[in-house]
Design an enzyme around this catalytic site. Sequence first.
Site, short mmCIF file in Angstrom:
data_model
loop_
_atom_site.label_atom_id
_atom_site.label_comp_id
_atom_site.label_asym_id
_atom_site.label_seq_id
_atom_site.Cartn_x
_atom_site.Cartn_y
_atom_site.Cartn_z
N PRO A 129 -27.56 25.93 92.45
CA PRO A 129 -27.26 24.04 91.51
C PRO A 129 -26.20 24.88 91.31
O PRO A 129 -25.02 23.52 91.63
CB PRO A 129 -27.80 24.18 91.31
CG PRO A 129 -29.53 25.36 91.14
CD PRO A 129 -28.54 26.45 91.82
N ALA A 131 -23.84 26.96 91.59
CA ALA A 131 -22.19 28.25 92.64
C ALA A 131 -22.60 27.50 93.54
O ALA A 131 -23.17 28.75 94.58
CB ALA A 131 -22.69 29.94 92.06
N GLY A 132 -20.92 27.53 94.52
CA GLY A 132 -20.45 26.88 95.63
C GLY A 132 -20.00 27.63 95.93
O GLY A 132 -19.90 29.21 96.49
N ARG A 245 -17.67 33.06 110.32
CA ARG A 245 -16.37 31.20 110.10
C ARG A 245 -16.08 31.75 111.42
O ARG A 245 -15.37 30.07 112.09
CB ARG A 245 -15.04 31.62 109.12
CG ARG A 245 -15.54 31.62 107.80
CD ARG A 245 -14.72 31.65 107.17
NE ARG A 245 -14.55 32.12 105.57
CZ ARG A 245 -14.28 31.93 104.14
NH1 ARG A 245 -13.18 32.92 104.69
NH2 ARG A 245 -15.17 31.97 103.76
N GLN A 341 -16.53 5.66 118.57
CA GLN A 341 -15.88 4.20 118.57
C GLN A 341 -15.41 4.34 120.48
O GLN A 341 -15.75 3.35 120.38
CB GLN A 341 -14.15 4.46 117.79
CG GLN A 341 -13.09 3.75 118.35
CD GLN A 341 -13.66 2.72 116.77
OE1 GLN A 341 -14.64 2.60 116.06
NE2 GLN A 341 -13.04 1.70 117.17
N GLU A 368 -20.54 27.36 105.04
CA GLU A 368 -19.27 29.22 105.83
C GLU A 368 -18.30 28.70 104.99
O GLU A 368 -17.27 28.87 105.43
CB GLU A 368 -19.30 28.87 106.74
CG GLU A 368 -20.23 30.11 107.53
CD GLU A 368 -20.91 31.70 106.49
OE1 GLU A 368 -21.14 31.40 105.77
OE2 GLU A 368 -19.45 32.01 106.83
N GLY A 369 -17.59 28.04 103.41
CA GLY A 369 -16.22 27.32 103.02
C GLY A 369 -16.26 26.24 103.35
O GLY A 369 -15.63 25.97 104.97
C1 FAD Z 1 -27.46 22.02 104.77
C2 FAD Z 1 -27.06 22.80 104.51
C3 FAD Z 1 -27.41 24.32 104.51
C4 FAD Z 1 -26.43 24.75 104.11
N1 FAD Z 1 -26.86 26.16 104.70
C5 FAD Z 1 -26.49 27.67 103.26
C6 FAD Z 1 -27.74 28.35 103.23
O1 FAD Z 1 -28.32 28.72 104.60
N2 FAD Z 1 -26.87 29.63 103.13
C7 FAD Z 1 -26.02 29.61 101.85
O2 FAD Z 1 -26.47 30.08 100.82
N3 FAD Z 1 -25.13 28.44 101.09
C8 FAD Z 1 -25.53 27.18 102.14
N4 FAD Z 1 -25.47 25.70 101.80
C9 FAD Z 1 -24.48 25.85 101.15
C10 FAD Z 1 -23.22 25.62 101.30
O3 FAD Z 1 -22.54 26.86 102.10
C11 FAD Z 1 -22.22 25.12 99.76
O4 FAD Z 1 -22.66 23.71 99.96
C12 FAD Z 1 -20.67 24.64 100.31
O5 FAD Z 1 -20.39 26.94 99.89
C13 FAD Z 1 -20.32 23.93 98.70
O6 FAD Z 1 -20.68 24.32 97.82
P1 FAD Z 1 -21.12 23.08 97.26
O7 FAD Z 1 -22.14 22.06 98.00
O8 FAD Z 1 -21.90 23.83 95.81
O9 FAD Z 1 -19.92 21.93 96.68
P2 FAD Z 1 -18.89 22.40 95.83
O10 FAD Z 1 -18.23 23.70 95.74
O11 FAD Z 1 -18.90 22.36 94.49
O12 FAD Z 1 -17.67 21.45 96.15
C14 FAD Z 1 -17.78 20.03 95.73
C15 FAD Z 1 -16.56 19.21 96.81
O13 FAD Z 1 -15.47 20.56 95.35
C16 FAD Z 1 -14.46 21.02 96.59
N5 FAD Z 1 -14.10 21.87 95.68
C17 FAD Z 1 -14.91 22.57 95.64
N6 FAD Z 1 -14.10 24.30 94.93
C18 FAD Z 1 -12.48 23.56 94.38
C19 FAD Z 1 -11.08 24.13 93.85
N7 FAD Z 1 -11.51 25.27 93.55
N8 FAD Z 1 -9.66 23.33 93.95
C20 FAD Z 1 -10.55 21.63 95.27
N9 FAD Z 1 -11.45 21.64 96.26
C21 FAD Z 1 -12.35 22.11 95.33
C22 FAD Z 1 -14.96 21.09 97.57
O14 FAD Z 1 -13.98 21.45 99.01
C23 FAD Z 1 -16.03 20.11 98.19
O15 FAD Z 1 -15.12 19.35 98.78
C24 FAD Z 1 -25.56 25.48 103.15
C25 FAD Z 1 -25.39 23.77 102.41
C26 FAD Z 1 -26.15 22.12 103.34
C27 FAD Z 1 -25.58 21.04 103.07
#
Ligand code: FAD
Length: 561
Positions: A129, A131-132, A245, A341, A368-369
């Site tokens: 939650p 750590a994305g 990637r 479109q 995946e980033g």
């Molecule tokens: C359908 C789905 C399937 C997934 N499957 C997996 C899985 O199998 N295993 C797994 O581990 N994860 C999975 N994920 C997680 C996914 O990898 C993350 O959602 C993704 O890495 C982004 O993290 P976050 O959602 O916390 O967004 P955040 O990191 O909070 O980012 C939110 C926004 O802020 C931007 N941002 C973030 N950091 C910065 C920065 N330092 N500077 C500027 N902009 C920034 C981002 O680009 C984005 O636009 C899944 C997600 C979804 C929605």
Amino acid sequence: MLTKKTLQLSLKSLRDFAKKSLPDEELIALDERDECPVEIVRYMSNPDKLGTQLLFIPEEYGGMGGSTLDVYLICEQMARIDLGVATSLFATFLGSDPITFGATPEQKKKWLGKIAEEGVLFAYGATEPEAGSDLGALKTTADRVIENGKIVGYKINGSKQWISNGGIAEHYTILANTPAGPTWFIVDAGTKGFAHDKPENKHGIRLSNTAALALNDVYVDADRLVGGVEGQGLVQAQLVFGYTRVMVAAFGLGAGWSALDRAILYSTKRIQAGAPLSEKQGYTHKLIVPNVVRLEAARSYIEETALGIDAGGEGTLNTEGAIAKYMATEAGDKAADDSIQALGGYGYTHEYMVEKISRDVRITRIYEGTSEIMEMTISRDRWQLHLKTRGQYYHDQARELEALHAKHPNVGAGAAALAAHALAEVMEKARVARLTRFQHILLRIGEWIAYAECAGSLARRAALAAEGKLNEKAHARFDATALAALARIFARDAAIKVAQDGLRWVIGADGVTGAEIAALEASSGLPAVLRAQAGQLADMDYIADVIYSRVKKEAEQPVLV
Ligand SMILES: Cc1cc2nc3c(=O)[nH]c(=O)nc-3n(C[C@H](O)[C@H](O)[C@H](O)COP(=O)(O)OP(=O)(O)OC[C@H]3O[C@@H](n4cnc5c(N)ncnc54)[C@H](O)[C@@H]3O)c2cc1C
């Protein structure tokens, strides 16, 4: 590595299976019911049925040992069918990656063997939650359990978010903090204290199961620690980024083409103002041709990177993987949106599929980033090379492209060289004025790098095609003449983007004084970049003719330079 024949057979069996089991009506119904077709995913993973996962398991562990190039083509095909199902299959692939690259020989034999022989599903549990993008903020912990002075196991506590296959996998690779740092563990479904939430209600890829995981005092034996050494988790994850990637890039490519091919077909049948839409230049040159160009530029970069990984060259090609993912997923998303479109009101309804594909492909810019993290990665990595070479990195690439242009004057290498020179100049100006202290500039540089490098790649691809030297498995929809036209269009686009946007932001960040602007315009080659735009419309006409099978015989073709 698969032979060409085996690869083609695998691609065909995927297509045949989809035609039979996942026709459009079924995909639409599953999407509307928000349902993951678990039986189909299992059938596709079953070694006695479709056995798709065998392609990415090394031969020594019972798989078919597909090369990066093989697996990208399979991923593209899966994405053309359905990105949700593709994601589900990919989750096993991702979940097993820390094992493939970081496990002990015994662990590899056991777990990869299980995937190959039993078709078990894996999930990859990294995201939390809080750590994305920043996985360093990981909160899940793995505490040592010590008996008689020996580590016998670990107790894992924490939660994971948005895990693909989260509710349907048999095994999970979970990233958790040990006293020595982040570490991967293999956890079985059903282990005491391990639970998953209900599936997420998502915007797209509704055929994939995505769920949160809760781990409360989940005990695993010490032999579940991947690689047997604590603290290797982030290094192991890094080792595979180039590869994974490229696969998500292939997802963007496959989904984008899937939507665009529907738009192309539709435009040949829809009559407006007395003629099919496919004959309206304002339509094709806005909604179709630019998407073909962007997707094929991204494909070129994907294939170069895949071949580079397969050749086992320097490093892990993580930056190249990031460029491939960034370009292909942005291109796929734009292609799907433009396809809506292109179909007008029909595009906006469920029945015509492009709306679903557009919702599906959107995820590839996030998982995946994210695209922004890709821009940052690309920019930071190449910035080091700019500094190391005292600003010559892209000038050197430009000189190589000029040499290519001398040999093949019609593959866009001249304009690609202009893009690379402009990039080198803009990066140098940014260094002198310390503009990368502005994050926006740092990320924009990432975008310009991606465009400039893809322009070079597509020019090289067109030249290889002209010489009849493209890899025998390379995607072959476009012949050498069409590839050359695609390369010229993209190179002009890249050059104008780098030179114009580069100048704009150097000036916008007050990196130059008013008096210096004219000199910067000249050094970045803006006048030459503008002159290089000559011929763009004729090339776009030609690509429209190729797409709509209206290409004239060789002798009648316009001379394109
Ligand atoms: C359908 C789905 C399937 C997934 N499957 C997996 C899985 O199998 N295993 C797994 O581990 N994860 C999975 N994920 C997680 C996914 O990898 C993350 O959602 C993704 O890495 C982004 O993290 P976050 O959602 O916390 O967004 P955040 O990191 O909070 O980012 C939110 C926004 O802020 C931007 N941002 C973030 N950091 C910065 C920065 N330092 N500077 C500027 N902009 C920034 C981002 O680009 C984005 O636009 C899944 C997600 C979804 C929605």
